[in-house]
Scaffold this active site. Structure first.
Site: not given
Ligand SMILES: [Zn+2]
Length: 408
Positions: A94, A96, A127, A161-162, A189, A383
């Site tokens: 992904h 984003d 990520d 995705e987030e 992921d 994150h």
């Molecule tokens: Zn991810």
């Protein structure tokens, strides 16, 4: 020794891959709902890379999003031709990223990625750019070696995705028939530090809110009221019996059991000398797929009815979140076997099919009847402040993908 050549070629890309990570990191693709502009700008850079690197078919599936400056969220499906088109090896990452959070917690600018001690630091570098870049350069190695992969390769670069994938892979699955049953679908992921976890299944998720109503009274005269907190406390111990009602173990999962845990507690009265008339607590349940969410709710209702009767309280149950597990990918699905073989040869480790308690984006494929597997070698800094990607993981994962592209 095709694999040997491809591996050396991937190694020769090391600096270029680091530079590409830094370039991608400088274009923060944050969802409009999290205060950003979406993925359109990042998608342009990636489309440019795909065009220059021999991808035969590149399509952009635009999911409408009026909150994005471009009015859409881009999803890229790119195909690289192999010797045989009867199946496609897909790698989906992904574009984003999540916002950086508190900047004071970062050692540097989260969008000016920097290299330190074999790691690249910056928001999005692990990520999901680590394996995005790994997948793109695995393909580039074939092109520069003049070798054809055994089957077509599909690179999916998706949005959103987030924040739930509604404008990402969920939209793609509803508006495209690019994916076929026989395709291998890898979603890098999720993973562990050793690169041994192949995620194939998840538990059902059930979050509940319990509101217990009694009657408020002075602390010195409890007989004039009904203590809602006390009743709720008995309910909590009653609910612990769910572990006995649903005791099955499944070694695929870690932990191997269903879990039923009281978690959040709302405050009740502010002072000590009042019998609380209302109590609110929450529960986080992770249920093995062999049990239905509804049978768990039914058992919980029996328990609350018992406490209501015993303590003369009223208990209301609210489903804060209910996500039944997607059908699992089988432990000997072709995608799992392909990953195991590659992990063994590249990382000299034994890959293990695993079920986890939290959901991954692969569940969307599984609900659509595709056997997708999540795998990557990750430190799981996603994150967090000072998110990093271990450069050797990016290189190694590229080799794992290349190994799979060479498999029969
Ligand atoms: Zn991810």
């Amino acid at each position: 020794m095709e694999l040997g050549k491809i591996i050396s070629r991937i190694d020769s890309f090391r600096d270029e891959m680091i530079d590409f990570q830094i370039q991608l990191c400088a274009i923060p693709a944050i969802a409009p709902s999290s205060g950003g502009e979406g993925e359109a700008q990042k998608a342009e850079v990636l489309l440019d890379h795909l065009k220059k690197n021999g991808f035969s078919r590149v399509e952009v599936i635009k999911a409408p999003d009026l909150d994005a400056p471009t009015d859409y969220r881009p999803n890229i499906l790119a195909r690289y031709e192999g010797k045989n088109s009867s199946k496609t090896i897909w790698i989906m990452t992904h574009m984003d990223i999540v916002p950086p959070g508190e900047l004071a917690q970062w050692k540097g600018d989260p969008f000016k990625a920097w290299v330190e001690g074999g790691k690249i630091y910056g928001r999005g570098v692990e990520d999901n750019q680590q394996d995005m870049v790994a997948s793109l350069y695995a393909v580039k190695a074939f092109r520069e070696e003049g070798l054809k992969p055994n089957y077509d390769i599909g690179i999916a670069l998706v949005a959103d995705e987030e924040t739930g994938s509604e404008k990402g892979i969920d939209y793609v699955l509803k508006h495209s028939n690019a994916f076929r049953k026989q395709d291998l679908i890898i979603v890098p992921d999720a993973g562990n530090e050793e690169g041994t976890m192949i995620e194939v299944a998840e538990k059902s998720l059930l979050w509940l809110k319990f509101r217990t109503e009694g009657k408020q009274a002075h602390g010195s005269t409890p007989e004039k009221g009904i203590n809602s907190f006390k009743a709720a406390s008995f309910l909590v111990t009653e609910l612990n019996k769910l572990y006995n009602v649903f005791p099955d173990k499944d070694a695929l999962f870690d932990p191997p059991i269903s879990t039923f845990e009281p978690t959040k507690k709302e405050s009740n009265v502010p002072n000590i000398n009042t019998i609380p008339g209302e109590d609110v607590f929450y529960m986080d349940n992770r249920i093995l797929p062999r049990y239905t969410v509804d049978e768990v709710i039914k058992a919980i209702n029996t328990m609350t009815a018992k406490i209501e009767k015993e303590f003369k309280v009223k208990i209301t149950l609210e489903e804060t979140q209910k996500a039944p597990a997607a059908p699992p990918t089988s432990s000997d699905a072709p995608v799992v076997l392909a990953l195991k073989s590659a992990i063994q040869d590249i990382y000299k480790k034994e890959g293990k099919a695993t079920g986890i308690g939290g959901g991954t984006v692969a569940a969307l494929f599984r609900r659509a009847q595709f056997e997708a597997a999540c795998w990557a070698k990750l430190d799981e800094t996603a994150h967090q402040p000072n998110e990093y990607c271990i450069i050797d993981n990016m290189m190694g994962d590229a080799k794992v993908f290349a190994h799979i592209f060479l498999q029969e």
